[in-house]
Design a protein around this motif. Sequence first.
Motif, PDB file in Angstrom:
ATOM      1  N   SER A  66       0.836  -1.205   0.000  1.00 40.28           N
ATOM      2  CA  SER A  66       0.000   0.000   0.000  1.00 40.28           C
ATOM      3  C   SER A  66       0.868   1.250   0.000  1.00 40.28           C
ATOM      4  CB  SER A  66      -0.901   0.038   1.228  1.00 40.28           C
ATOM      5  OG  SER A  66      -1.595  -1.156   1.364  1.00 40.28           O
ATOM      6  N   VAL A  67       1.944   1.232   0.812  1.00 39.46           N
ATOM      7  CA  VAL A  67       2.822   2.398   0.854  1.00 39.46           C
ATOM      8  C   VAL A  67       3.440   2.641  -0.514  1.00 39.46           C
ATOM      9  CG1 VAL A  67       4.934   3.342   1.845  1.00 39.46           C
ATOM     10  CG2 VAL A  67       3.292   2.190   3.310  1.00 39.46           C
ATOM     11  N   ALA A  68       3.803   1.548  -1.207  1.00 39.98           N
ATOM     12  CA  ALA A  68       4.393   1.704  -2.541  1.00 39.98           C
ATOM     13  C   ALA A  68       3.461   2.497  -3.451  1.00 39.98           C
ATOM     14  CB  ALA A  68       4.683   0.326  -3.148  1.00 39.98           C
ATOM     15  N   LYS A  69       2.156   2.284  -3.275  1.00 39.69           N
ATOM     16  CA  LYS A  69       1.192   3.012  -4.094  1.00 39.69           C
ATOM     17  C   LYS A  69       0.974   4.435  -3.592  1.00 39.69           C
ATOM     18  CE  LYS A  69      -1.817  -0.716  -5.041  1.00 39.69           C
ATOM     19  NZ  LYS A  69      -2.377  -1.183  -3.834  1.00 39.69           N
ATOM     20  N   LEU A  70       0.796   4.574  -2.261  1.00 38.82           N
ATOM     21  CA  LEU A  70       0.360   5.859  -1.714  1.00 38.82           C
ATOM     22  C   LEU A  70       1.509   6.842  -1.504  1.00 38.82           C
ATOM     23  CD1 LEU A  70      -2.070   4.447   0.981  1.00 38.82           C
ATOM     24  CD2 LEU A  70      -2.720   5.574  -1.144  1.00 38.82           C
ATOM     25  N   GLN A  71       2.654   6.321  -1.048  1.00 36.70           N
ATOM     26  CA  GLN A  71       3.770   7.208  -0.718  1.00 36.70           C
ATOM     27  C   GLN A  71       5.070   6.604  -1.232  1.00 36.70           C
ATOM     28  OE1 GLN A  71       2.576   6.961   3.520  1.00 36.70           O
ATOM     29  NE2 GLN A  71       2.975   9.142   3.583  1.00 36.70           N
ATOM     30  N   PRO A  72       5.260   6.628  -2.544  1.00 35.54           N
ATOM     31  CA  PRO A  72       6.459   5.974  -3.101  1.00 35.54           C
ATOM     32  C   PRO A  72       7.761   6.520  -2.511  1.00 35.54           C
ATOM     33  CG  PRO A  72       5.259   7.248  -4.769  1.00 35.54           C
ATOM     34  CD  PRO A  72       4.391   7.181  -3.578  1.00 35.54           C
ATOM     35  N   ALA A  73       7.788   7.811  -2.111  1.00 35.86           N
ATOM     36  CA  ALA A  73       9.033   8.340  -1.551  1.00 35.86           C
ATOM     37  C   ALA A  73       9.335   7.663  -0.223  1.00 35.86           C
ATOM     38  CB  ALA A  73       8.927   9.848  -1.349  1.00 35.86           C
ATOM     39  N   LYS A  74       8.285   7.376   0.554  1.00 36.94           N
ATOM     40  CA  LYS A  74       8.500   6.696   1.829  1.00 36.94           C
ATOM     41  C   LYS A  74       9.037   5.292   1.588  1.00 36.94           C
ATOM     42  CE  LYS A  74       5.470   6.844   5.452  1.00 36.94           C
ATOM     43  NZ  LYS A  74       4.221   6.511   6.160  1.00 36.94           N
ATOM     44  N   LEU A  75       8.437   4.586   0.622  1.00 40.01           N
ATOM     45  CA  LEU A  75       8.910   3.236   0.348  1.00 40.01           C
ATOM     46  C   LEU A  75      10.368   3.257  -0.092  1.00 40.01           C
ATOM     47  CD1 LEU A  75       7.725   0.215   0.091  1.00 40.01           C
ATOM     48  CD2 LEU A  75       8.278   0.586  -2.303  1.00 40.01           C
ATOM     49  N   ALA A  76      10.706   4.221  -0.955  1.00 38.30           N
ATOM     50  CA  ALA A  76      12.087   4.307  -1.439  1.00 38.30           C
ATOM     51  C   ALA A  76      13.041   4.553  -0.271  1.00 38.30           C
ATOM     52  CB  ALA A  76      12.201   5.423  -2.470  1.00 38.30           C
ATOM     53  N   ALA A  77      12.612   5.386   0.678  1.00 38.58           N
ATOM     54  CA  ALA A  77      13.482   5.648   1.825  1.00 38.58           C
ATOM     55  C   ALA A  77      13.589   4.418   2.713  1.00 38.58           C
ATOM     56  CB  ALA A  77      12.955   6.834   2.631  1.00 38.58           C
ATOM     57  N   MET A  78      12.470   3.714   2.900  1.00 31.62           N
ATOM     58  CA  MET A  78      12.490   2.496   3.711  1.00 31.62           C
ATOM     59  C   MET A  78      13.518   1.516   3.185  1.00 31.62           C
ATOM     60  SD  MET A  78       8.393   2.084   4.245  1.00 31.62           S
ATOM     61  CE  MET A  78       8.328   0.383   3.813  1.00 31.62           C
ATOM     62  N   GLU A  79      13.580   1.423   1.859  1.00 31.14           N
ATOM     63  CA  GLU A  79      14.465   0.446   1.237  1.00 31.14           C
ATOM     64  C   GLU A  79      15.781   1.071   0.797  1.00 31.14           C
ATOM     65  OE1 GLU A  79      13.432  -2.402   1.493  1.00 31.14           O
ATOM     66  OE2 GLU A  79      11.251  -2.467   1.341  1.00 31.14           O
ATOM     67  N   ALA A  80      16.016   2.311   1.130  1.00 28.73           N
ATOM     68  CA  ALA A  80      17.211   3.028   0.690  1.00 28.73           C
ATOM     69  C   ALA A  80      17.418   2.869  -0.805  1.00 28.73           C
ATOM     70  CB  ALA A  80      18.448   2.561   1.465  1.00 28.73           C
ATOM     71  N   ASN A  81      16.347   3.042  -1.560  1.00 31.21           N
ATOM     72  CA  ASN A  81      16.367   2.830  -2.997  1.00 31.21           C
ATOM     73  C   ASN A  81      16.419   4.190  -3.694  1.00 31.21           C
ATOM     74  OD1 ASN A  81      16.112   1.597  -5.484  1.00 31.21           O
ATOM     75  ND2 ASN A  81      13.865   1.621  -5.400  1.00 31.21           N
ATOM     76  N   TYR A  82      17.611   4.578  -4.153  1.00 36.08           N
ATOM     77  CA  TYR A  82      17.764   5.915  -4.734  1.00 36.08           C
ATOM     78  C   TYR A  82      17.350   5.964  -6.201  1.00 36.08           C
ATOM     79  CZ  TYR A  82      20.250   7.225  -0.495  1.00 36.08           C
ATOM     80  OH  TYR A  82      20.565   7.496   0.807  1.00 36.08           O
ATOM     81  N   LYS A  83      17.673   4.895  -6.931  1.00 32.14           N
ATOM     82  CA  LYS A  83      17.453   4.915  -8.376  1.00 32.14           C
ATOM     83  C   LYS A  83      16.186   4.157  -8.769  1.00 32.14           C
ATOM     84  CE  LYS A  83      21.885   6.232  -9.677  1.00 32.14           C
ATOM     85  NZ  LYS A  83      22.106   6.790  -8.343  1.00 32.14           N
ATOM     86  N   THR A  84      15.456   4.711  -9.710  1.00 29.04           N
ATOM     87  CA  THR A  84      14.309   3.988 -10.248  1.00 29.04           C
ATOM     88  C   THR A  84      14.844   2.870 -11.135  1.00 29.04           C
ATOM     89  OG1 THR A  84      13.003   6.003 -10.234  1.00 29.04           O
ATOM     90  CG2 THR A  84      12.247   4.209 -11.658  1.00 29.04           C
ATOM     91  N   GLN A  85      14.398   1.657 -10.912  1.00 34.25           N
ATOM     92  CA  GLN A  85      14.889   0.573 -11.759  1.00 34.25           C
ATOM     93  C   GLN A  85      13.881  -0.572 -11.819  1.00 34.25           C
ATOM     94  OE1 GLN A  85      18.400  -1.216  -9.825  1.00 34.25           O
ATOM     95  NE2 GLN A  85      17.884   0.010  -8.052  1.00 34.25           N
ATOM     96  N   THR A  86      14.038  -1.415 -12.863  1.00 41.80           N
ATOM     97  CA  THR A  86      13.233  -2.630 -12.921  1.00 41.80           C
ATOM     98  C   THR A  86      14.040  -3.737 -12.273  1.00 41.80           C
ATOM     99  OG1 THR A  86      14.150  -3.084 -15.078  1.00 41.80           O
ATOM    100  CG2 THR A  86      12.001  -2.001 -15.017  1.00 41.80           C
ATOM    101  N   GLY A  87      13.353  -4.722 -11.710  1.00 40.84           N
ATOM    102  CA  GLY A  87      14.049  -5.808 -11.029  1.00 40.84           C
ATOM    103  C   GLY A  87      14.927  -5.288  -9.914  1.00 40.84           C
ATOM    104  N   ALA A  88      14.398  -4.364  -9.113  1.00 40.00           N
ATOM    105  CA  ALA A  88      15.210  -3.719  -8.072  1.00 40.00           C
ATOM    106  C   ALA A  88      15.598  -4.709  -6.980  1.00 40.00           C
ATOM    107  CB  ALA A  88      14.423  -2.558  -7.462  1.00 40.00           C
ATOM    108  N   PRO A  89      16.853  -4.624  -6.492  1.00 35.67           N
ATOM    109  CA  PRO A  89      17.300  -5.525  -5.432  1.00 35.67           C
ATOM    110  C   PRO A  89      16.814  -5.048  -4.066  1.00 35.67           C
ATOM    111  CG  PRO A  89      19.080  -4.050  -6.027  1.00 35.67           C
ATOM    112  CD  PRO A  89      17.917  -3.706  -6.920  1.00 35.67           C
ATOM    113  N   LEU A  90      16.730  -5.985  -3.122  1.00 29.25           N
ATOM    114  CA  LEU A  90      16.413  -5.635  -1.741  1.00 29.25           C
ATOM    115  C   LEU A  90      17.708  -5.411  -0.986  1.00 29.25           C
ATOM    116  CD1 LEU A  90      14.026  -5.429   0.257  1.00 29.25           C
ATOM    117  CD2 LEU A  90      14.507  -7.786   0.897  1.00 29.25           C
TER     118      LEU A  90
END
Lengths: 335, 431
Positions: free
Chosen positions: B230-254
């Motif tokens: 749900s967070v991925a849909k509603l607050q993508p910036a929060k999800l990106a911060a949760m996962e320390a995911n800086y770059k938009t990518q397909t097949g993103a690693p955890l």
Amino acid sequence: MLELIVAGFMCVALIFYAVTGGADFGGGMWDLLATGPRASAQRNAIAKAIGPIWEADHVWLILVIVILFTGFPRGFSGLTTALNIPMTLMLFGIVLRGAAFIFRKYDVKSEKIQSRWSTLFGAASFFTPFIQGLTLGALSTGQIRIIDGRLTTGFFAGWLTPFAIACGFFALALFAFLAATYLTADPSADPDVRKEFRLRALWSGSVLAPIAFVVFLTSKQGAPAMYQGLTQWWAPFLIGATLCFAIAALASLWLRRFALARIAAIGEVTLILGGWSLSQFPRLITPDITIYNAAAPAITLRLLIYALVAGTIILFPSLFFLFRIFKGKAVESGA
Amino acid sequence: MGMSLGFHIIFAALGIGLPVLMAISEGIYLRTRRPVFLELSKRWSRGAAILFAVGAVSGTVLAFELGLLWPGFMEKAGAIIGMPFSLEGFAFFTEAIFLGFYLAGWNRLSPFVHWLCGVIVAISGTLSGIFVVTANAWMNAPAGFKVVDGKITDIDPIAAMLNPASFHEVLHMTLAAFVATGFAVAAIHAFFVLRDRQNSFHRSALGIALALGCISAPLQIISGDFSARSVAKLQPAKLAAMEANYKTQTGAPLRLGGIPDSESQTNPYALTIPRGLSLLSTHDPHAKVIGLEEFPRRDWPNVRVVHWAFDLMVGAGTALLILSILAGWSAWKCRGVPDGKWLLRALVAAGPLGFLAIEAGWVVTEVGRQPWIIYGVMRTEEAVTPIGKIAIPFFAFTILYIFLAFVVFYLLRRQFMITEKPAEQLVTTDA
Ligand code: HDD
Ligand code: HEM
Ligand code: HEM
């Protein structure tokens, strides 16, 4: 109209807080002032009277605040900004008092530890209602100005005036009187202790009159809008009725008709707060914030009223039944 | 405020969990008539009473604090989300009244009615949690109003309560209260069972608490996964911060752990699981996941705090899941309350994990929402009180809470020490 209904509920909650929570504060004051050979019997009577329903009494204050911020959000933000300092102090009082009370109840029953918590409990019981009186008084002074949604008078306006301080003392005396009157009517208490509380009720009730007079005098200068309210056509009736209740309370204490005295005291407090609300009407924070310009949109008010009505229908019978159960003689043995 | 809430939430969770334990135990007593369960529910009800009294005080403070610290926020939000707070007030009222019946009514109400009062306490405790969490969810996914020329119009408090984030937050929080209370209580009783295996009082307590914790823990993980999606849909910036995911990518690693560095937009020393993030957040290993780079820098939350807090929560959740499986398995094997030495030790050690996860989870939610106080609508700095840049009141409340925390800790400990003795006596009569 919606505003009026919500404000009415808020007043009623405030009155309930005064007649239940106020008596708790008063009990704490008498706890600190307990003297003589029966001091600890007095303390026990007080603790027993406050004990079981203490948590429920607090809810009234929470209810007042919740109604205020849901129904009149601008009133709430004005109040908490302008009176930030006294309200923070009041919260300190509430926390210390609550903590001391819980400690007294659940900590070891050693004399020394108990008396230390008692002192804190008593001191906070004086401090908190004083600040509450001060805060309510400050709302009437007209010195707090909120212009275009911005507080222009700083954080010290209103609550340090003679009028507000007189209101603080009035609250103290009123609650002390209320608590002593309740305690005389408690059939489970020791008869000697009841006698002592009768005397205390009598004199704290008598002290109320001169303090009320001071409040009235200072209001001319200190709370002109309220003073004007108190000189309207309905005011003599209201003041007369309040006076009747006050005299009835004292007279029935004198005649040892304690149940009657309790009813009269409750009537007195109700009329005093009701009168204050009427003389404030329609202002929440004199002069700029009224229940009309601070109100939430109609839909919020309507839903709030539904919730309040439903809550009242469900909760009042249970509350009544709870009081009934506690009036029984047997003291819980289990918990 | 974060501090007060971080404190209040502990009571809130116990206030939801303990009455449930108390009602279960009395229910078992009503069926089996074994006195040990009656004693247990009395004991737990006393704990609930202390927590309730302190909870009432801390709740009163919170109600005022909302305005004392954030007048700007309350002025805008009061009309929209005052509703759940009013409802919480009533739920609390109900709880206070029925807790009164419960504590005073052991000998005055019929056993069944008494138990019903306990059930009502448990339900109203849960409801107060649910109501406030909807208010918090609204801050994450504001709904039920329109902003026209900077003015708020078309307010609909019901829609605000039923905002898109409410369901997942409420579900996850309620389960969290069960998990945390279950494992914390289990830890205390496991400690005493370790000392005395035959003590039927502590064994029964351990059994009930463990059952609550072990049933809720797996559900908690499932609901956490649902929250993340749900967070991925509603607050993508929060999800990106949760996962320390800086770059938009397909097949993103955890990425687990590491030291996220927002300057270089890297996360050195992290344990990387290829395609893990895409898999978790969409259930498709090749899906595209939005990174922080899509957002202007001034809209980023503090990545390190959010990422670490998230890993902490998930780590604690995973540990509790493993523990639940082990405990469930050994309970099934011995058809009773498990009492293996190592299992009990692990349970004692895991006692605080649930609460740790709750605190960490709230940090994820709250810090992850920054710099917004109402996501996308109002920034935190617009909401703060003008008084002395918040320092004085903030300091004052901090002292207040440290004091309250001390009170509770001391009293609960004391309550345990005092009540140790009757428990032992009970064993002799019971066995
Ligand atoms: C016992 C406590 C506990 C445990 C074991 C977990 N959580 Fe949690 N989590 C919470 C206690 C919590 C919480 C304190 O209750 C939060 C804060 C706000 C909320 O709704 O729940 C939360 C928030 C929260 C959020 C943010 C929701 C939002 O901001 O709207 C996500 C994405 C997750 N959790 C995901 C997980 C995952 C994937 C877990 C799996 C291992 C997990 N949680 C275990
Ligand atoms: C109904 C529930 C809640 C409301 C209305 C609420 C409200 C707020 C608000 C207005 C802020 C922004 C101000 C600030 O940054 O200090 C905030 C931040 C914060 N809250 Fe909450 N909160 C809720 C629940 C919680 C809980 C349960 C916790 C428990 C740990 C928590 C922890 C925090 C923290 C740590 C921050 C600071 C974030 C930062 O500044 O980076 N909140 N919350
Ligand atoms: C942000 C503002 C909040 C306010 C104004 C607030 C207010 C209150 C009040 C007045 C009480 C009554 C005391 C009591 O029942 O013990 C209370 C209790 C409770 N609150 Fe909060 N609360 C807030 C945040 C939260 C949050 C974020 C939760 C999260 C789940 C929560 C859950 C509860 C629960 C479950 C209880 C009952 C606890 C018990 O019975 O001991 N509250 N709250």
